[in-house]
Design a protein around this motif. Sequence first.
Motif, PDB file in Angstrom:
ATOM      1  N   UNK A  31     -15.984   6.968  16.402  1.00 24.22           N
ATOM      2  CA  UNK A  31     -16.480   8.323  16.614  1.00 24.22           C
ATOM      3  C   UNK A  31     -15.440   9.419  16.615  1.00 24.22           C
ATOM      4  N   UNK A  32     -14.231   9.121  16.146  1.00 28.86           N
ATOM      5  CA  UNK A  32     -13.155  10.110  16.193  1.00 28.86           C
ATOM      6  C   UNK A  32     -13.134  10.986  14.951  1.00 28.86           C
ATOM      7  N   UNK A  33     -13.497  10.416  13.804  1.00 24.67           N
ATOM      8  CA  UNK A  33     -13.414  11.179  12.562  1.00 24.67           C
ATOM      9  C   UNK A  33     -14.391  10.703  11.513  1.00 24.67           C
ATOM     10  N   UNK A  34     -14.153  11.139  10.290  1.00 27.40           N
ATOM     11  CA  UNK A  34     -15.037  10.845   9.165  1.00 27.40           C
ATOM     12  C   UNK A  34     -14.218  10.269   8.010  1.00 27.40           C
ATOM     13  N   UNK A  35     -14.705   9.178   7.453  1.00 26.20           N
ATOM     14  CA  UNK A  35     -14.103   8.588   6.261  1.00 26.20           C
ATOM     15  C   UNK A  35     -14.843   9.141   5.038  1.00 26.20           C
ATOM     16  N   UNK A  36     -14.127   9.845   4.182  1.00 29.03           N
ATOM     17  CA  UNK A  36     -14.728  10.433   2.992  1.00 29.03           C
ATOM     18  C   UNK A  36     -14.410   9.584   1.772  1.00 29.03           C
ATOM     19  N   UNK A  42     -13.286  10.663 -13.299  1.00 30.15           N
ATOM     20  CA  UNK A  42     -14.716  10.682 -13.626  1.00 30.15           C
ATOM     21  C   UNK A  42     -15.210   9.261 -13.865  1.00 30.15           C
ATOM     22  N   UNK A  43     -16.485   9.064 -13.700  1.00 31.64           N
ATOM     23  CA  UNK A  43     -17.079   7.778 -14.003  1.00 31.64           C
ATOM     24  C   UNK A  43     -17.786   7.106 -12.857  1.00 31.64           C
ATOM     25  N   UNK A  44     -17.458   7.472 -11.617  1.00 31.60           N
ATOM     26  CA  UNK A  44     -18.130   6.866 -10.478  1.00 31.60           C
ATOM     27  C   UNK A  44     -19.463   7.562 -10.255  1.00 31.60           C
ATOM     28  N   UNK A  45     -20.581   6.812 -10.143  1.00 34.14           N
ATOM     29  CA  UNK A  45     -21.890   7.449  -9.991  1.00 34.14           C
ATOM     30  C   UNK A  45     -22.091   8.157  -8.662  1.00 34.14           C
ATOM     31  N   UNK A  46     -21.182   7.960  -7.696  1.00 30.50           N
ATOM     32  CA  UNK A  46     -21.374   8.546  -6.373  1.00 30.50           C
ATOM     33  C   UNK A  46     -20.871   9.972  -6.244  1.00 30.50           C
ATOM     34  N   UNK A  47     -19.937  10.397  -7.085  1.00 29.56           N
ATOM     35  CA  UNK A  47     -19.405  11.739  -6.901  1.00 29.56           C
ATOM     36  C   UNK A  47     -18.755  12.261  -8.160  1.00 29.56           C
ATOM     37  N   UNK A  48     -18.615  13.583  -8.191  1.00 34.91           N
ATOM     38  CA  UNK A  48     -17.974  14.238  -9.314  1.00 34.91           C
ATOM     39  C   UNK A  48     -16.462  14.049  -9.227  1.00 34.91           C
ATOM     40  N   UNK A  52     -15.456  14.728  -2.850  1.00 40.35           N
ATOM     41  CA  UNK A  52     -15.979  13.674  -1.982  1.00 40.35           C
ATOM     42  C   UNK A  52     -17.463  13.426  -2.240  1.00 40.35           C
ATOM     43  N   UNK A  53     -17.864  12.182  -2.081  1.00 37.19           N
ATOM     44  CA  UNK A  53     -19.272  11.835  -2.283  1.00 37.19           C
ATOM     45  C   UNK A  53     -20.121  12.417  -1.172  1.00 37.19           C
ATOM     46  N   UNK A  54     -21.317  12.876  -1.539  1.00 39.59           N
ATOM     47  CA  UNK A  54     -22.241  13.404  -0.540  1.00 39.59           C
ATOM     48  C   UNK A  54     -22.738  12.296   0.384  1.00 39.59           C
ATOM     49  N   UNK A  55     -22.761  11.063  -0.133  1.00 42.08           N
ATOM     50  CA  UNK A  55     -23.219   9.906   0.652  1.00 42.08           C
ATOM     51  C   UNK A  55     -22.202   8.783   0.513  1.00 42.08           C
ATOM     52  N   UNK A  56     -21.789   8.219   1.634  1.00 39.96           N
ATOM     53  CA  UNK A  56     -20.843   7.107   1.606  1.00 39.96           C
ATOM     54  C   UNK A  56     -21.549   5.885   1.023  1.00 39.96           C
ATOM     55  N   UNK A  57     -20.947   5.206   0.034  1.00 41.01           N
ATOM     56  CA  UNK A  57     -21.606   4.054  -0.604  1.00 41.01           C
ATOM     57  C   UNK A  57     -21.987   2.972   0.399  1.00 41.01           C
ATOM     58  N   UNK A  58     -23.137   2.365   0.162  1.00 41.23           N
ATOM     59  CA  UNK A  58     -23.576   1.258   1.018  1.00 41.23           C
ATOM     60  C   UNK A  58     -22.677   0.045   0.849  1.00 41.23           C
ATOM     61  N   UNK A 169     -26.531   0.225  -6.000  1.00 44.28           N
ATOM     62  CA  UNK A 169     -25.455   0.773  -6.813  1.00 44.28           C
ATOM     63  C   UNK A 169     -24.149   0.700  -6.034  1.00 44.28           C
ATOM     64  N   UNK A 170     -23.149   0.052  -6.621  1.00 43.28           N
ATOM     65  CA  UNK A 170     -21.886  -0.197  -5.937  1.00 43.28           C
ATOM     66  C   UNK A 170     -20.871   0.903  -6.228  1.00 43.28           C
ATOM     67  N   UNK A 171     -20.096   1.271  -5.209  1.00 45.13           N
ATOM     68  CA  UNK A 171     -19.033   2.242  -5.384  1.00 45.13           C
ATOM     69  C   UNK A 171     -17.769   1.581  -5.897  1.00 45.13           C
ATOM     70  N   UNK A 172     -16.822   2.399  -6.344  1.00 34.63           N
ATOM     71  CA  UNK A 172     -15.551   1.886  -6.841  1.00 34.63           C
ATOM     72  C   UNK A 172     -15.353   2.196  -8.311  1.00 34.63           C
ATOM     73  N   UNK A 173     -14.129   2.550  -8.676  1.00 34.65           N
ATOM     74  CA  UNK A 173     -13.803   2.820 -10.073  1.00 34.65           C
ATOM     75  C   UNK A 173     -13.573   1.492 -10.785  1.00 34.65           C
ATOM     76  N   UNK A 174     -14.249   1.300 -11.910  1.00 33.85           N
ATOM     77  CA  UNK A 174     -14.216   0.028 -12.635  1.00 33.85           C
ATOM     78  C   UNK A 174     -13.788   0.242 -14.088  1.00 33.85           C
ATOM     79  N   UNK A 175     -13.326  -0.829 -14.714  1.00 30.79           N
ATOM     80  CA  UNK A 175     -12.859  -0.741 -16.099  1.00 30.79           C
ATOM     81  C   UNK A 175     -13.951  -1.003 -17.105  1.00 30.79           C
ATOM     82  N   UNK A 176     -14.896  -0.074 -17.222  1.00 31.36           N
ATOM     83  CA  UNK A 176     -15.978  -0.218 -18.190  1.00 31.36           C
ATOM     84  C   UNK A 176     -15.462  -0.068 -19.624  1.00 31.36           C
ATOM     85  N   UNK A 177     -16.219  -0.616 -20.574  1.00 29.59           N
ATOM     86  CA  UNK A 177     -15.896  -0.443 -21.997  1.00 29.59           C
ATOM     87  C   UNK A 177     -17.189  -0.167 -22.754  1.00 29.59           C
TER      88      UNK A 177
END
Length: 280
Positions: A31-36, A42-48, A52-58, A169-177
């Motif tokens: 309860x001390x702070x916030x993890x953003x 670019x490429x992560x569906x969670x944020x531009x 910072x993402x509007x919602x922390x990934x599940x 939908x999973x967060x994280x930058x991945x090496x798509x092709x």
Amino acid sequence: MRLRFLLLLAALPACSDDYEYKPDPGYGELGVGVFLYECPTSGDPYCANGSPAAEFPQAFALGGRIHLKYNWKDDSEHFSDPLPQLQSASPTLLARESDGFTALATGYAAVLAVTGNSEIVDLRHLHIREIDALRVSNIGDTLPLSELHLEAGAETLLQARALDVDDVTLGGVLGHAWTTADPDILSITAGADSGQVRLQGGLAGDTTLTLTLGELSVAIAVTIEPPEDGTSTGSTDSTSTGSTDSTGDTDATGTGTGTDSSTGTSTDTGTSTGTTGGAL
């Protein structure tokens, strides 16, 4: 004694992938702070890009690169205090890199907020899960595309999504092709190795767009239509719709058909409007 207790608390959930701890999105468990959750590229569906993402990934993808930032919950209580540094309590699950973390194994791994005098002031558990499937959708949308219709000369942006076995939908930058079977019909103009790809229609005809990540892949049937006036055009003013009339703000468009399914971030029914997740 407090340090030992916190380290034990941080390590316990990492022992099992079946742990059901679900803290409120973004807030530290003490309860001390916030993890953003941030997306520096670019490429992560969670944020531009860079925001910072509007919602922390599940949950986060195995092998994904994870970028986090920590802020005090109440700045008035920490007016002159420097922000804590983030560390991993489970390096075998979550490795600390120079620019963030890398998910090395599935399970629950704690990220610790540590002050300059080695005091743990907050922590946050990340759920790391294996990627079960890939999905392609319009930017800002979650409905999967199975086919894409685009006018010759027009452009569109598409988003890759990595899903776990529960369709989250999973967060994280991945090496798509991304690859196209016939570049003369459909060309990739940006983002060939990113989660977001920019496409442009070329010669009229049919081809296939393929998204690959490791051993997983998904193919999209693509049809390029001749321009209405019979001449090639560079216009990017077209509309992108899915089977449920889902529309994305993508500068340009194609018509895509998909089937509705739930994701970890939102469930779409009826008409859904999305916005561009990052410029390429």
